[in-house]
Design an enzyme around this catalytic site. Structure first.
Site, PDB file in Angstrom:
ATOM      1  N   CYS A 173     -30.619   4.294  26.129  1.00 54.29           N
ATOM      2  CA  CYS A 173     -30.411   4.589  27.541  1.00 54.29           C
ATOM      3  C   CYS A 173     -29.329   5.666  27.558  1.00 54.29           C
ATOM      4  O   CYS A 173     -28.234   5.442  27.033  1.00 54.29           O
ATOM      5  CB  CYS A 173     -29.920   3.347  28.271  1.00 54.29           C
ATOM      6  SG  CYS A 173     -29.342   3.738  29.920  1.00 54.29           S
ATOM      7  N   ARG A 219     -30.468  -0.789 -15.729  1.00 54.75           N
ATOM      8  CA  ARG A 219     -31.252  -1.441 -16.773  1.00 54.75           C
ATOM      9  C   ARG A 219     -32.503  -0.641 -17.114  1.00 54.75           C
ATOM     10  O   ARG A 219     -32.911  -0.580 -18.269  1.00 54.75           O
ATOM     11  CB  ARG A 219     -31.633  -2.853 -16.305  1.00 54.75           C
ATOM     12  CG  ARG A 219     -32.550  -3.576 -17.246  1.00 54.75           C
ATOM     13  CD  ARG A 219     -32.759  -5.004 -16.813  1.00 54.75           C
ATOM     14  NE  ARG A 219     -33.682  -5.677 -17.693  1.00 54.75           N
ATOM     15  CZ  ARG A 219     -35.007  -5.627 -17.563  1.00 54.75           C
ATOM     16  NH1 ARG A 219     -35.547  -4.953 -16.580  1.00 54.75           N
ATOM     17  NH2 ARG A 219     -35.782  -6.253 -18.417  1.00 54.75           N
ATOM     18  N   LYS A 257     -34.464 -20.610 -10.090  1.00 57.59           N
ATOM     19  CA  LYS A 257     -34.498 -19.866  -8.832  1.00 57.59           C
ATOM     20  C   LYS A 257     -34.491 -20.842  -7.659  1.00 57.59           C
ATOM     21  O   LYS A 257     -35.316 -21.770  -7.627  1.00 57.59           O
ATOM     22  CB  LYS A 257     -35.790 -19.022  -8.750  1.00 57.59           C
ATOM     23  CG  LYS A 257     -35.842 -17.882  -9.756  1.00 57.59           C
ATOM     24  CD  LYS A 257     -34.957 -16.765  -9.294  1.00 57.59           C
ATOM     25  CE  LYS A 257     -35.415 -15.385  -9.505  1.00 57.59           C
ATOM     26  NZ  LYS A 257     -36.602 -14.828  -9.384  1.00 57.59           N
ATOM     27  N   ASP A 309       0.822  -1.203   0.000  1.00 59.56           N
ATOM     28  CA  ASP A 309       0.000   0.000   0.000  1.00 59.56           C
ATOM     29  C   ASP A 309       0.858   1.256   0.000  1.00 59.56           C
ATOM     30  O   ASP A 309       0.536   2.249  -0.638  1.00 59.56           O
ATOM     31  CB  ASP A 309      -0.875   0.033   1.260  1.00 59.56           C
ATOM     32  CG  ASP A 309      -2.142  -0.744   1.027  1.00 59.56           C
ATOM     33  OD1 ASP A 309      -2.160  -1.549   0.081  1.00 59.56           O
ATOM     34  OD2 ASP A 309      -3.098  -0.528   1.794  1.00 59.56           O
ATOM     35  N   SER A 341     -34.755  -9.494 -19.771  1.00 59.01           N
ATOM     36  CA  SER A 341     -34.843 -10.143 -18.476  1.00 59.01           C
ATOM     37  C   SER A 341     -34.738 -11.648 -18.725  1.00 59.01           C
ATOM     38  O   SER A 341     -34.417 -12.061 -19.843  1.00 59.01           O
ATOM     39  CB  SER A 341     -36.190  -9.746 -17.878  1.00 59.01           C
ATOM     40  OG  SER A 341     -36.346 -10.347 -16.654  1.00 59.01           O
ATOM     41  N   LEU A 342     -34.997 -12.480 -17.731  1.00 56.24           N
ATOM     42  CA  LEU A 342     -34.890 -13.928 -17.931  1.00 56.24           C
ATOM     43  C   LEU A 342     -36.185 -14.620 -17.528  1.00 56.24           C
ATOM     44  O   LEU A 342     -36.872 -14.172 -16.613  1.00 56.24           O
ATOM     45  CB  LEU A 342     -33.755 -14.493 -17.062  1.00 56.24           C
ATOM     46  CG  LEU A 342     -32.321 -14.130 -17.442  1.00 56.24           C
ATOM     47  CD1 LEU A 342     -31.365 -14.536 -16.337  1.00 56.24           C
ATOM     48  CD2 LEU A 342     -31.920 -14.813 -18.746  1.00 56.24           C
ATOM     49  N   GLU A 381     -23.711  -7.336 -13.360  1.00 58.67           N
ATOM     50  CA  GLU A 381     -24.483  -7.113 -12.153  1.00 58.67           C
ATOM     51  C   GLU A 381     -23.633  -6.354 -11.145  1.00 58.67           C
ATOM     52  O   GLU A 381     -22.471  -6.703 -10.920  1.00 58.67           O
ATOM     53  CB  GLU A 381     -24.850  -8.500 -11.588  1.00 58.67           C
ATOM     54  CG  GLU A 381     -26.047  -8.530 -10.714  1.00 58.67           C
ATOM     55  CD  GLU A 381     -27.366  -8.571 -11.479  1.00 58.67           C
ATOM     56  OE1 GLU A 381     -27.382  -8.481 -12.728  1.00 58.67           O
ATOM     57  OE2 GLU A 381     -28.398  -8.674 -10.802  1.00 58.67           O
ATOM     58  N   TYR A 384       2.090   1.888  -3.391  1.00 63.15           N
ATOM     59  CA  TYR A 384       0.990   2.383  -4.227  1.00 63.15           C
ATOM     60  C   TYR A 384       0.733   3.855  -3.931  1.00 63.15           C
ATOM     61  O   TYR A 384       0.610   4.686  -4.819  1.00 63.15           O
ATOM     62  CB  TYR A 384      -0.285   1.558  -3.980  1.00 63.15           C
ATOM     63  CG  TYR A 384      -1.441   1.978  -4.866  1.00 63.15           C
ATOM     64  CD1 TYR A 384      -1.675   1.333  -6.080  1.00 63.15           C
ATOM     65  CD2 TYR A 384      -2.272   3.041  -4.505  1.00 63.15           C
ATOM     66  CE1 TYR A 384      -2.709   1.729  -6.913  1.00 63.15           C
ATOM     67  CE2 TYR A 384      -3.311   3.448  -5.337  1.00 63.15           C
ATOM     68  CZ  TYR A 384      -3.525   2.783  -6.534  1.00 63.15           C
ATOM     69  OH  TYR A 384      -4.544   3.191  -7.365  1.00 63.15           O
ATOM     70  N   ASP A 385       0.682   4.143  -2.631  1.00 64.07           N
ATOM     71  CA  ASP A 385       0.389   5.502  -2.188  1.00 64.07           C
ATOM     72  C   ASP A 385       1.405   6.507  -2.697  1.00 64.07           C
ATOM     73  O   ASP A 385       1.058   7.613  -3.096  1.00 64.07           O
ATOM     74  CB  ASP A 385       0.415   5.549  -0.652  1.00 64.07           C
ATOM     75  CG  ASP A 385      -0.981   5.644  -0.116  1.00 64.07           C
ATOM     76  OD1 ASP A 385      -1.912   5.469  -0.923  1.00 64.07           O
ATOM     77  OD2 ASP A 385      -1.127   5.887   1.094  1.00 64.07           O
ATOM     78  N   GLU A 397     -24.178 -20.291 -14.892  1.00 59.63           N
ATOM     79  CA  GLU A 397     -23.546 -19.255 -14.065  1.00 59.63           C
ATOM     80  C   GLU A 397     -24.393 -19.002 -12.830  1.00 59.63           C
ATOM     81  O   GLU A 397     -25.584 -19.297 -12.813  1.00 59.63           O
ATOM     82  CB  GLU A 397     -23.474 -17.922 -14.848  1.00 59.63           C
ATOM     83  CG  GLU A 397     -22.733 -18.014 -16.146  1.00 59.63           C
ATOM     84  CD  GLU A 397     -22.934 -16.764 -17.013  1.00 59.63           C
ATOM     85  OE1 GLU A 397     -23.451 -15.744 -16.510  1.00 59.63           O
ATOM     86  OE2 GLU A 397     -22.581 -16.844 -18.194  1.00 59.63           O
ATOM     87  N   ASP A 426     -27.568 -11.721  -7.039  1.00 56.97           N
ATOM     88  CA  ASP A 426     -28.726 -10.937  -6.616  1.00 56.97           C
ATOM     89  C   ASP A 426     -28.325  -9.469  -6.431  1.00 56.97           C
ATOM     90  O   ASP A 426     -28.094  -8.994  -5.327  1.00 56.97           O
ATOM     91  CB  ASP A 426     -29.286 -11.515  -5.312  1.00 56.97           C
ATOM     92  CG  ASP A 426     -30.725 -11.086  -5.102  1.00 56.97           C
ATOM     93  OD1 ASP A 426     -31.292 -10.454  -6.019  1.00 56.97           O
ATOM     94  OD2 ASP A 426     -31.275 -11.377  -4.031  1.00 56.97           O
TER      95      ASP A 426
END
Ligand code: IVH
Length: 674
Positions: free
Chosen positions: A423, A137, A311, A35, A84-85, A171, A38-39, A114, A118
């Site tokens: 509280c 979409r 599904k 890092d 869509s499917l 996705e 990289y920095d 595949e 979700d």
């Protein structure tokens, strides 16, 4: 060559290098540099860009998080309809799908199966390799321009590895761990929880402030492209490989199958492994492999005839609500937990479910004795979805909402605009217990042998009131506790003493300042170096640290404005607790668990970046490699560990999580290694 030309060349080289490193890290899950390295390169790039703002291009790593607030989202027309499917729910549906396919193309073909991620479908447009637009979409023809928010996703290449053009589909999703953490934070902040990672991802993509979208740590899997794209492939399998070759992240958990049996077996395998995956999936997509056959099969208005989504059945269970437990957290938030009759759900026995807050109880209109339907949010946390009202009995009583703290009996308050009950008694023993237990926990001061049970007894015996008191305990104090004999008392005192050297980053985290997690604590400690400078820092100064936002900086400053915090720090300092940041490796043991071992790191950790962890392990004499094989001795799996975790499990490789890793570091005499 003039100096200016040299700077221009250097900038181009830096951009390419940094983009390559990011690609290796976020797409291939392999870190090539530390890092710090990289920095350093990134700072150099920023300096050149600051000098020549006209040289800033869209593919510069500095352009991931824009600082412009968005006013709204422009409409974008997709290059081609985003279909869509159709769905399949059982074996018969899949048989029927295969039969229809084979009627058109014969039986000499294959499928690519595949995971059905979700998340939300996205379309990324590249022109000559440059990422120019990203869209939702929408209705399939027209979506919304969410380019700025998509740019914040590190695995999304700002420039492809080949200068091609096209619209790529996939996705965007929120990893399970990120979702669960987000909901924990929302509970604590008195906000209502988000229903699932998909909604959380949708919210992130529609943020008007890209910096907020960046915090949601979304990720992407790409699986498709419009037919006008410059990708040479004759099948779905080749397309995925070609997309990988140009730098797009695809999901490697997929399989080419030739018949129903192979497809069904893959579905079973995915079904078994889905709960171990770091992202939520809701099924398996089965796609005819050859494009020639896909074209023959064509589309309906809604969906392609060459693909179907199997599904998984929704994983829910019904059980009886027996009681509601109310617990007081570190910051005084009182959270309800449902206690239920034990029931099997998604592979585990469930007895408790998070109820988050009072509003949810009221919304569900929960009664003790109710039959409740439960599921697992983010695939992990059991939650009540609804009540089966047909089964409510006449004598079932509504859940009683407490008016006073279950621990200290102080009246509870519900702060305006919050859903949480709090509280507000700073001396509430339950809050104290939670605070001190956090202070001694592994990622904080890591006091070995000191857990909630002992802290509880110490509080009950009035031996401690706050974390600093731990350091003033004497052996005879500990002997007053149950089951503590001379030897364990000695060990505890020694462990408490050893924890004095953890350093500023661990201490800042241990204090339990709201919103200051392990990573933020480390960044703050690195920046300021000593507790004295942290204590006088202004919110603005703190907010300038990369990775620290307004909420954290204000909370930090607020914490150090409290008289009680100042007293606590003072007492910690007086007894010799280290309050500065140390960067050296202190290996006190000659041998350690990791020496000579071949180790793979995967996923992300709370306390260390993957590069830091790699460096520590290398310092300890370990051989850190990028991929899991039979030669791998240990896999250290942080959150969002994916295919490597599954492979390691399959090969029987030893797997340890972050806490165990840190525990072993401490055993090796490393208090704070970098
Ligand atoms: S292919 C024309 N593959 O599922 C084919 N979709 O229910 C278009 N999804 O809108 C989709 N994972 O958002 C495809 N591996 C995958 C997917 C996937 C998730 C989503 C996608 C689509 C929805 C349909």
């Amino acid at each position: 060559m003039s100096n200016q030309q040299k700077e221009r060349q250097r900038l181009d080289a830096l951009k390419e290098k940094l983009n390559n490193y990011a690609y290796s890290y976020y797409v291939l899950d392999q870190s090539l540099i530390t890092d710090a390295e990289y920095d350093e390169l990134y700072q150099e790039l920023l300096m050149i860009e600051a000098k020549y703002p006209e040289w800033v291009t869209l593919d510069s790593p500095s352009q991931r998080v824009g600082d412009q607030l968005l006013e709204g989202f422009q409409k974008v027309k997709h290059a081609q309809t985003m279909y869509s499917l159709s769905n399949a729910f059982n074996e018969a549906d899949i048989h029927a799908f295969i039969k229809k396919v084979e009627e058109v193309v014969g039986s000499q073909h294959s499928f690519i199966c595949e995971c059905k991620i979700d998340g939300l479908a996205i379309a990324l447009t590249y022109e000559d390799g440059l990422f120019v637009r990203g869209a939702t979409r929408g209705n399939g023809q027209t979506g919304e321009d969410i380019t700025q928010n998509l740019r914040t996703i590190h695995s999304l290449p700002l420039r492809l590895r080949k200068p091609i053009s096209g619209e790529f589909r996939g996705e965007a999703y929120m990893p399970k761990e990120v979702f669960l953490k987000l909901n924990e934070q929302r509970d604590e902040a008195g906000e209502s929880p988000l229903a699932n990672p998909r909604n959380a991802a949708a919210g992130a993509l529609r943020q008007k402030d890209p910096a907020k979208a960046a915090k949601r740590q979304l990720n992407i899997f790409m699986y498709n492209c419009s037919s006008q794209s410059d990708i040479e492939a004759t099948s779905q399998g080749e397309l995925l490989e070609e997309m990988e070759a140009v730098g797009l992240r695809t999901n490697s958990f997929r399989k080419e199958c030739h018949n129903f049996n192979e497809v069904w077996e893959f579905i079973q395998t995915v079904g078994q492994k889905r709960h171990q995956l770091p992202y939520e999936i809701d099924g398996v997509v089965i796609k005819v492999n050859a494009f020639e056959y896909q074209e023959k099969l064509g589309h309906t208005i809604k969906a392609p005839r060459w693909a179907i989504a199997y599904k998984f059945p929704a994983e829910v269970a019904q059980t009886t609500l027996l009681n509601v437990d109310w617990t007081v957290g570190r910051t005084g938030v009182v959270t309800p937990t449902a206690i239920m009759e034990a029931v099997q759900l998604a592979g585990t026995t469930v007895q408790r479910a998070s109820l988050h807050n009072v509003d949810l109880i009221e919304k569900l209109d929960l009664h003790i004795g109710d039959q409740v339907v439960i599921h697992k949010a983010g695939d992990i946390i059991p939650e009540i979805l609804e009540v089966d009202l047909t089964k409510r009995k006449r004598d079932d009583r509504p859940v009683a909402i407490p008016t006073e703290c279950p621990q200290c009996h102080e009246e509870l308050v519900k702060i305006k605009d919050e859903v949480a009950l709090r509280c507000v008694n700073p001396n509430c023993p339950a809050q104290r217990l939670a605070q001190i237990t956090h202070f001694v926990s592994r990622l904080a001061m890591n006091i070995d042998g000191l857990g909630e049970k002992i802290v509880e007894q110490l509080l009950d015996h009035h031996l401690i009131e706050n974390p600093a008191d731990l350091y003033y305990l004497k052996q005879e104090d500990l002997l007053k506790l149950d089951k503590i004999k001379e030897k364990s008392a000695n060990n505890l005192i020694q462990a408490i003493n050893e924890s004095k050297d953890r350093g500023l980053d661990r201490l800042l985290f241990a204090l339990g300042i709201r919103h200051v997690g392990a990573k933020a604590a480390r960044l703050i400690a690195e920046e300021f170096g000593t507790i004295e400078t942290v204590m006088i820092a202004e919110a603005e100064q703190v907010g300038q640290i990369e990775g620290i936002g307004e909420i954290i900086s204000q909370s930090l400053v607020h914490y150090f404005q409290q008289e009680s915090s100042l007293k606590l720090i003072d007492r910690l300092k007086k007894i010799g607790v280290k309050t500065d940041f140390q960067t050296t490796v202190i290996g006190t043991q000659q041998t350690n668990e990791f020496k000579g071992k071949t180790i793979v790191l995967t996923g992300s950790m709370n306390a260390y970046t993957r590069n830091e962890a790699k460096q520590i392990l290398q310092n300890l004499g370990a051989n850190v490699t990028g991929s899991v094989s039979k030669k791998t001795d240990i896999l250290i799996a942080g959150t969002e560990a994916g295919s490597k975790l599954i492979k390691a499990r399959d090969l029987g490789v030893t797997i340890i999580d972050e806490s165990t890793f840190i525990e072993k570091l401490v055993e090796s005499g490393i208090n704070d290694a970098k």
